[in-house]
Design an enzyme around this catalytic site. Structure first.
Site, PDB file in Angstrom:
ATOM      1  N   GLY A  45       0.796  -1.221   0.000  1.00 42.90           N
ATOM      2  CA  GLY A  45       0.000   0.000   0.000  1.00 42.90           C
ATOM      3  C   GLY A  45       0.825   1.266   0.000  1.00 42.90           C
ATOM      4  O   GLY A  45       0.292   2.366  -0.167  1.00 42.90           O
ATOM      5  N   GLN A  46       2.142   1.141   0.168  1.00 44.52           N
ATOM      6  CA  GLN A  46       2.986   2.328   0.251  1.00 44.52           C
ATOM      7  C   GLN A  46       3.346   2.897  -1.116  1.00 44.52           C
ATOM      8  O   GLN A  46       3.843   4.007  -1.222  1.00 44.52           O
ATOM      9  CB  GLN A  46       4.260   2.019   1.047  1.00 44.52           C
ATOM     10  CG  GLN A  46       5.350   1.291   0.276  1.00 44.52           C
ATOM     11  CD  GLN A  46       5.167  -0.207   0.224  1.00 44.52           C
ATOM     12  OE1 GLN A  46       4.069  -0.717   0.303  1.00 44.52           O
ATOM     13  NE2 GLN A  46       6.265  -0.934   0.097  1.00 44.52           N
ATOM     14  N   SER A  86      11.290   0.520   6.366  1.00 38.80           N
ATOM     15  CA  SER A  86      11.283   1.685   5.456  1.00 38.80           C
ATOM     16  C   SER A  86      12.367   1.575   4.391  1.00 38.80           C
ATOM     17  O   SER A  86      12.977   2.565   4.013  1.00 38.80           O
ATOM     18  CB  SER A  86      11.453   2.985   6.258  1.00 38.80           C
ATOM     19  OG  SER A  86      10.469   3.092   7.257  1.00 38.80           O
ATOM     20  N   ARG A  87      12.615   0.357   3.885  1.00 33.99           N
ATOM     21  CA  ARG A  87      13.794   0.086   3.081  1.00 33.99           C
ATOM     22  C   ARG A  87      13.561  -0.034   1.581  1.00 33.99           C
ATOM     23  O   ARG A  87      14.522   0.025   0.808  1.00 33.99           O
ATOM     24  CB  ARG A  87      14.460  -1.204   3.572  1.00 33.99           C
ATOM     25  CG  ARG A  87      13.585  -2.438   3.440  1.00 33.99           C
ATOM     26  CD  ARG A  87      14.288  -3.710   3.903  1.00 33.99           C
ATOM     27  NE  ARG A  87      15.350  -4.112   3.023  1.00 33.99           N
ATOM     28  CZ  ARG A  87      15.166  -4.762   1.873  1.00 33.99           C
ATOM     29  NH1 ARG A  87      13.939  -5.062   1.471  1.00 33.99           N
ATOM     30  NH2 ARG A  87      16.192  -5.112   1.134  1.00 33.99           N
ATOM     31  N   GLN A  88      12.318  -0.246   1.126  1.00 33.51           N
ATOM     32  CA  GLN A  88      12.153  -0.620  -0.278  1.00 33.51           C
ATOM     33  C   GLN A  88      12.539   0.492  -1.252  1.00 33.51           C
ATOM     34  O   GLN A  88      13.205   0.231  -2.260  1.00 33.51           O
ATOM     35  CB  GLN A  88      10.717  -1.093  -0.550  1.00 33.51           C
ATOM     36  CG  GLN A  88      10.381  -2.467   0.029  1.00 33.51           C
ATOM     37  CD  GLN A  88      11.155  -3.609  -0.607  1.00 33.51           C
ATOM     38  OE1 GLN A  88      12.067  -3.404  -1.401  1.00 33.51           O
ATOM     39  NE2 GLN A  88      10.805  -4.834  -0.241  1.00 33.51           N
ATOM     40  N   THR A  89      12.148   1.728  -0.994  1.00 32.11           N
ATOM     41  CA  THR A  89      12.540   2.804  -1.911  1.00 32.11           C
ATOM     42  C   THR A  89      14.052   2.949  -1.949  1.00 32.11           C
ATOM     43  O   THR A  89      14.654   3.101  -3.025  1.00 32.11           O
ATOM     44  CB  THR A  89      11.891   4.133  -1.497  1.00 32.11           C
ATOM     45  OG1 THR A  89      10.476   4.039  -1.673  1.00 32.11           O
ATOM     46  CG2 THR A  89      12.420   5.288  -2.345  1.00 32.11           C
ATOM     47  N   GLY A 264       8.590   5.427   5.246  1.00 31.08           N
ATOM     48  CA  GLY A 264       7.508   4.661   5.872  1.00 31.08           C
ATOM     49  C   GLY A 264       7.318   4.935   7.350  1.00 31.08           C
ATOM     50  O   GLY A 264       6.434   5.683   7.763  1.00 31.08           O
ATOM     51  N   GLU A 265       8.139   4.319   8.179  1.00 34.64           N
ATOM     52  CA  GLU A 265       7.979   4.478   9.625  1.00 34.64           C
ATOM     53  C   GLU A 265       8.319   5.883  10.137  1.00 34.64           C
ATOM     54  O   GLU A 265       7.707   6.337  11.113  1.00 34.64           O
ATOM     55  CB  GLU A 265       8.808   3.419  10.346  1.00 34.64           C
ATOM     56  CG  GLU A 265       8.185   2.046  10.259  1.00 34.64           C
ATOM     57  CD  GLU A 265       9.183   0.957   9.909  1.00 34.64           C
ATOM     58  OE1 GLU A 265       9.169  -0.076  10.582  1.00 34.64           O
ATOM     59  OE2 GLU A 265       9.970   1.130   8.954  1.00 34.64           O
TER      60      GLU A 265
END
Length: 303
Positions: A45-46, A86-89, A264-265
Protein backbone atom coordinates in the site's frame (compact mmCIF):
# COMPACT_ATOMS: atom_id res chain seq x y z
CA UNK A 1 -10.77 25.15 26.49
CA UNK A 2 -6.99 25.53 26.49
CA UNK A 3 -4.91 25.76 23.30
CA UNK A 4 -1.34 24.56 22.83
CA UNK A 5 1.35 23.84 20.27
CA UNK A 6 3.91 21.06 20.51
CA UNK A 7 6.84 19.89 18.44
CA UNK A 8 8.76 16.63 18.22
CA UNK A 9 11.83 15.69 16.21
CA UNK A 10 13.22 12.31 15.26
CA UNK A 11 15.84 10.37 13.37
CA UNK A 12 15.31 6.86 12.08
CA UNK A 13 17.65 4.28 10.57
CA UNK A 14 16.60 3.15 7.10
CA UNK A 15 16.89 -0.60 6.50
CA UNK A 16 17.68 -3.58 8.67
CA UNK A 17 19.86 -2.88 11.69
CA UNK A 18 23.53 -3.75 11.24
CA UNK A 19 22.95 -6.68 8.93
CA UNK A 20 22.89 -7.51 5.26
CA UNK A 21 19.55 -6.69 3.58
CA UNK A 22 20.10 -6.84 -0.18
CA UNK A 23 17.67 -6.50 -3.05
CA UNK A 24 17.97 -7.66 -6.65
CA UNK A 25 15.97 -6.31 -9.59
CA UNK A 26 15.84 -7.42 -13.22
CA UNK A 27 14.60 -5.79 -16.42
CA UNK A 28 14.51 -7.50 -19.83
CA UNK A 29 13.96 -6.53 -23.45
CA UNK A 30 12.89 -9.28 -25.85
CA UNK A 31 13.60 -9.20 -29.62
CA UNK A 32 9.92 -8.53 -30.34
CA UNK A 33 10.17 -5.35 -28.25
CA UNK A 34 8.56 -6.60 -25.04
CA UNK A 35 10.06 -4.71 -22.10
CA UNK A 36 9.51 -6.32 -18.68
CA UNK A 37 10.42 -5.19 -15.18
CA UNK A 38 10.76 -8.13 -12.79
CA UNK A 39 10.12 -6.73 -9.31
CA UNK A 40 10.00 -8.94 -6.23
CA UNK A 41 9.35 -6.12 -3.75
CA UNK A 42 5.93 -6.55 -2.14
CA UNK A 43 3.80 -3.41 -2.21
CA UNK A 44 1.62 -3.30 0.91
CA UNK A 45 0.00 0.00 0.00
CA UNK A 46 2.99 2.33 0.25
CA UNK A 47 3.36 2.65 -3.52
CA UNK A 48 6.68 0.87 -4.08
CA UNK A 49 5.45 -0.68 -7.34
CA UNK A 50 4.97 2.79 -8.83
CA UNK A 51 8.17 4.24 -7.39
CA UNK A 52 10.44 1.38 -8.47
CA UNK A 53 8.92 1.44 -11.96
CA UNK A 54 9.59 5.17 -12.20
CA UNK A 55 13.20 4.60 -11.17
CA UNK A 56 13.91 1.80 -13.65
CA UNK A 57 12.11 3.59 -16.48
CA UNK A 58 14.12 6.74 -15.95
CA UNK A 59 17.35 4.74 -15.83
CA UNK A 60 16.59 2.92 -19.08
CA UNK A 61 15.36 6.09 -20.75
CA UNK A 62 11.90 4.85 -21.74
CA UNK A 63 8.45 5.85 -20.43
CA UNK A 64 6.76 3.79 -17.73
CA UNK A 65 3.93 2.96 -20.15
CA UNK A 66 6.35 0.84 -22.19
CA UNK A 67 6.98 -1.58 -19.33
CA UNK A 68 5.13 -4.77 -18.50
CA UNK A 69 5.38 -5.85 -14.87
CA UNK A 70 6.08 -9.15 -13.19
CA UNK A 71 5.45 -8.60 -9.48
CA UNK A 72 6.20 -10.73 -6.43
CA UNK A 73 6.51 -14.01 -8.33
CA UNK A 74 8.99 -16.22 -6.47
CA UNK A 75 9.70 -18.15 -9.68
CA UNK A 76 10.22 -15.14 -11.95
CA UNK A 77 11.49 -12.37 -9.67
CA UNK A 78 14.62 -12.17 -7.54
CA UNK A 79 14.58 -11.65 -3.78
CA UNK A 80 13.97 -8.02 -2.91
CA UNK A 81 14.05 -8.51 0.84
CA UNK A 82 11.36 -7.68 3.36
CA UNK A 83 8.88 -4.86 2.99
CA UNK A 84 9.81 -3.44 6.37
CA UNK A 85 12.27 -1.03 7.97
CA UNK A 86 11.28 1.68 5.46
CA UNK A 87 13.79 0.09 3.08
CA UNK A 88 12.15 -0.62 -0.28
CA UNK A 89 12.54 2.80 -1.91
CA UNK A 90 16.13 3.06 -0.71
CA UNK A 91 17.36 -0.51 -1.19
CA UNK A 92 15.18 -1.91 -3.98
CA UNK A 93 15.10 1.51 -5.60
CA UNK A 94 18.88 1.52 -5.88
CA UNK A 95 18.77 -2.06 -7.26
CA UNK A 96 16.15 -0.94 -9.80
CA UNK A 97 18.36 1.97 -10.81
CA UNK A 98 21.33 -0.34 -11.35
CA UNK A 99 19.19 -2.79 -13.35
CA UNK A 100 17.87 -0.03 -15.58
CA UNK A 101 21.33 1.39 -16.21
CA UNK A 102 22.65 -2.10 -17.03
CA UNK A 103 19.93 -2.67 -19.62
CA UNK A 104 20.51 0.77 -21.11
CA UNK A 105 24.24 0.01 -21.43
CA UNK A 106 23.43 -3.29 -23.16
CA UNK A 107 21.13 -1.49 -25.62
CA UNK A 108 23.68 1.20 -26.38
CA UNK A 109 26.40 -1.38 -26.87
CA UNK A 110 24.18 -3.29 -29.31
CA UNK A 111 23.42 -0.07 -31.18
CA UNK A 112 27.00 1.24 -31.01
CA UNK A 113 25.55 4.47 -29.63
CA UNK A 114 26.81 7.01 -27.12
CA UNK A 115 25.50 7.59 -23.59
CA UNK A 116 23.27 10.49 -24.64
CA UNK A 117 21.35 8.44 -27.22
CA UNK A 118 17.57 8.60 -27.08
CA UNK A 119 15.59 5.37 -26.93
CA UNK A 120 12.06 4.60 -28.09
CA UNK A 121 9.82 1.58 -28.57
CA UNK A 122 7.39 1.88 -31.47
CA UNK A 123 5.21 -0.97 -32.75
CA UNK A 124 7.53 -3.52 -31.20
CA UNK A 125 10.65 -1.96 -32.68
CA UNK A 126 13.56 -0.60 -30.66
CA UNK A 127 14.72 2.77 -31.91
CA UNK A 128 18.00 4.37 -30.87
CA UNK A 129 18.23 8.00 -32.01
CA UNK A 130 15.47 7.20 -34.49
CA UNK A 131 17.30 4.20 -35.98
CA UNK A 132 15.70 0.75 -35.72
CA UNK A 133 17.89 -1.80 -33.94
CA UNK A 134 17.35 -5.52 -34.52
CA UNK A 135 17.79 -7.82 -31.53
CA UNK A 136 18.72 -11.43 -32.18
CA UNK A 137 18.45 -12.36 -28.50
CA UNK A 138 16.92 -10.87 -25.36
CA UNK A 139 18.83 -8.20 -23.47
CA UNK A 140 18.69 -7.88 -19.71
CA UNK A 141 19.87 -5.70 -16.89
CA UNK A 142 20.32 -6.97 -13.35
CA UNK A 143 20.91 -4.71 -10.39
CA UNK A 144 21.74 -5.61 -6.81
CA UNK A 145 22.22 -3.37 -3.80
CA UNK A 146 23.06 -4.16 -0.20
CA UNK A 147 23.50 -1.08 2.03
CA UNK A 148 26.94 -0.89 3.64
CA UNK A 149 26.52 -1.43 7.38
CA UNK A 150 28.68 -2.55 10.30
CA UNK A 151 27.09 -4.48 13.20
CA UNK A 152 27.25 -2.91 16.66
CA UNK A 153 30.10 -4.17 18.81
CA UNK A 154 30.07 -4.88 22.55
CA UNK A 155 30.53 -1.17 23.25
CA UNK A 156 27.58 -0.21 21.07
CA UNK A 157 29.78 1.18 18.32
CA UNK A 158 29.32 0.55 14.59
CA UNK A 159 27.44 1.74 11.53
CA UNK A 160 24.10 -0.04 11.79
CA UNK A 161 22.45 1.95 8.99
CA UNK A 162 23.66 3.31 5.67
CA UNK A 163 21.33 6.30 5.87
CA UNK A 164 18.83 7.93 8.21
CA UNK A 165 15.51 9.72 7.93
CA UNK A 166 15.03 12.98 9.82
CA UNK A 167 11.81 14.81 10.63
CA UNK A 168 10.03 17.35 12.80
CA UNK A 169 6.31 17.52 13.36
CA UNK A 170 4.26 20.26 14.98
CA UNK A 171 0.79 19.75 16.47
CA UNK A 172 -1.72 22.47 17.35
CA UNK A 173 -4.67 21.42 19.49
CA UNK A 174 -7.25 22.34 22.08
CA UNK A 175 -7.91 20.58 25.40
CA UNK A 176 -11.27 20.70 27.17
CA UNK A 177 -10.16 20.88 30.78
CA UNK A 178 -13.60 19.86 32.06
CA UNK A 179 -14.08 16.78 29.87
CA UNK A 180 -10.45 15.84 29.23
CA UNK A 181 -11.01 15.64 25.47
CA UNK A 182 -8.42 16.71 22.90
CA UNK A 183 -9.26 18.33 19.58
CA UNK A 184 -6.52 18.41 16.97
CA UNK A 185 -6.53 21.58 14.87
CA UNK A 186 -3.46 21.22 12.66
CA UNK A 187 -0.32 19.16 12.13
CA UNK A 188 2.72 20.34 10.18
CA UNK A 189 5.17 17.64 9.13
CA UNK A 190 8.65 18.38 7.75
CA UNK A 191 10.47 15.25 6.53
CA UNK A 192 13.85 14.82 4.89
CA UNK A 193 13.07 12.26 2.17
CA UNK A 194 16.32 12.63 0.25
CA UNK A 195 14.44 12.96 -3.05
CA UNK A 196 10.69 12.74 -3.56
CA UNK A 197 10.53 10.45 -6.59
CA UNK A 198 6.73 10.51 -6.41
CA UNK A 199 5.68 13.47 -4.23
CA UNK A 200 2.03 12.42 -4.06
CA UNK A 201 2.94 9.00 -2.70
CA UNK A 202 5.40 10.54 -0.24
CA UNK A 203 2.74 12.90 1.09
CA UNK A 204 0.27 10.01 1.27
CA UNK A 205 2.70 8.00 3.39
CA UNK A 206 3.30 10.94 5.71
CA UNK A 207 -0.42 11.53 6.14
CA UNK A 208 -1.04 7.83 6.75
CA UNK A 209 1.73 7.70 9.34
CA UNK A 210 0.30 10.73 11.10
CA UNK A 211 -3.14 9.09 11.19
CA UNK A 212 -1.52 6.06 12.85
CA UNK A 213 0.26 8.37 15.29
CA UNK A 214 -3.04 10.01 16.20
CA UNK A 215 -4.45 6.58 16.98
CA UNK A 216 -1.46 5.79 19.19
CA UNK A 217 -1.68 9.13 20.98
CA UNK A 218 -5.40 9.52 21.54
CA UNK A 219 -7.51 6.48 20.69
CA UNK A 220 -6.04 2.99 20.37
CA UNK A 221 -5.83 0.88 23.50
CA UNK A 222 -5.60 -2.90 23.63
CA UNK A 223 -6.57 -4.53 26.92
CA UNK A 224 -5.66 -8.25 26.97
CA UNK A 225 -8.71 -10.40 27.57
CA UNK A 226 -11.11 -7.48 27.11
CA UNK A 227 -10.52 -5.89 23.74
CA UNK A 228 -12.22 -8.10 21.15
CA UNK A 229 -13.41 -5.92 18.28
CA UNK A 230 -13.32 -2.48 16.67
CA UNK A 231 -16.22 -1.36 18.82
CA UNK A 232 -13.87 -1.36 21.79
CA UNK A 233 -10.58 -0.74 19.95
CA UNK A 234 -10.98 2.69 18.39
CA UNK A 235 -8.98 3.70 15.32
CA UNK A 236 -8.92 7.16 13.74
CA UNK A 237 -11.51 8.13 11.16
CA UNK A 238 -11.33 11.08 8.79
CA UNK A 239 -13.08 13.10 11.48
CA UNK A 240 -10.13 12.59 13.83
CA UNK A 241 -7.45 13.73 11.37
CA UNK A 242 -6.92 17.49 11.19
CA UNK A 243 -5.47 19.58 8.38
CA UNK A 244 -1.97 18.29 7.61
CA UNK A 245 0.70 20.44 5.99
CA UNK A 246 3.57 18.51 4.45
CA UNK A 247 7.00 20.06 4.00
CA UNK A 248 9.26 17.83 1.91
CA UNK A 249 12.96 18.39 2.55
CA UNK A 250 15.05 17.03 -0.32
CA UNK A 251 18.64 16.63 0.81
CA UNK A 252 19.88 13.94 -1.62
CA UNK A 253 21.22 10.69 -0.17
CA UNK A 254 24.26 9.67 -2.29
CA UNK A 255 23.52 5.95 -1.97
CA UNK A 256 19.83 6.20 -2.79
CA UNK A 257 18.17 6.07 -6.21
CA UNK A 258 18.36 9.64 -7.51
CA UNK A 259 18.98 10.68 -3.90
CA UNK A 260 15.86 9.05 -2.38
CA UNK A 261 15.52 7.27 0.96
CA UNK A 262 12.68 5.75 2.98
CA UNK A 263 9.68 7.52 4.51
CA UNK A 264 7.51 4.66 5.87
CA UNK A 265 7.98 4.48 9.62
CA UNK A 266 9.53 7.96 10.04
CA UNK A 267 6.10 9.43 9.26
CA UNK A 268 4.68 7.84 12.42
CA UNK A 269 7.48 8.37 14.93
CA UNK A 270 7.11 12.09 15.88
CA UNK A 271 3.30 12.38 15.87
CA UNK A 272 2.39 11.20 19.37
CA UNK A 273 5.27 13.08 21.07
CA UNK A 274 4.23 16.28 19.27
CA UNK A 275 0.64 15.82 20.48
CA UNK A 276 1.72 15.16 24.07
CA UNK A 277 4.01 18.18 23.93
CA UNK A 278 1.07 20.31 22.78
CA UNK A 279 -1.13 19.00 25.60
CA UNK A 280 1.56 20.00 28.09
CA UNK A 281 1.88 23.41 26.43
CA UNK A 282 -1.88 23.93 26.69
CA UNK A 283 -2.42 22.68 30.24
CA UNK A 284 0.87 21.89 31.94
CA UNK A 285 -0.22 18.25 32.19
CA UNK A 286 2.32 15.57 31.30
CA UNK A 287 0.97 12.46 29.61
CA UNK A 288 3.00 9.38 30.55
CA UNK A 289 0.75 6.61 29.23
CA UNK A 290 -0.82 6.10 25.82
CA UNK A 291 -3.42 6.68 24.64
CA UNK A 292 -4.32 10.01 26.24
CA UNK A 293 -7.94 9.08 26.89
CA UNK A 294 -10.10 11.71 28.61
CA UNK A 295 -9.86 10.13 32.07
CA UNK A 296 -6.05 10.07 31.81
CA UNK A 297 -5.94 13.69 30.68
CA UNK A 298 -8.12 14.69 33.65
CA UNK A 299 -5.93 12.68 36.01
CA UNK A 300 -2.84 14.38 34.63
CA UNK A 301 -4.48 17.77 35.06
CA UNK A 302 -5.06 17.04 38.74
CA UNK A 303 -1.44 16.02 39.46
Amino acid sequence: MRHGVGVACMWYGIGNTGMSNPSTMRVTLAPEGRLVFHNGAVDIGQGSTSVLLQVVADAVGLPVADFALVLGDTDLTADAGKTSASRQTFVSGRAALEAGLALRDAILLRANAGPEARLALEAGRLLVDGRAIALEAPLEGIGRFDPPTVPMDADGQGSPYATYGFAAQLAALAVDTELGTVRLDRIVAAHDVGRAINPMLVEGQIEGGIAQGIGLALLEEYLPGRTENLHDYLIPTIGDVPVIENILIEDPEPLGPYGAKGIGEPALVPTAPAIFSAIRDATGAEITRVPALPHRVLEALRT
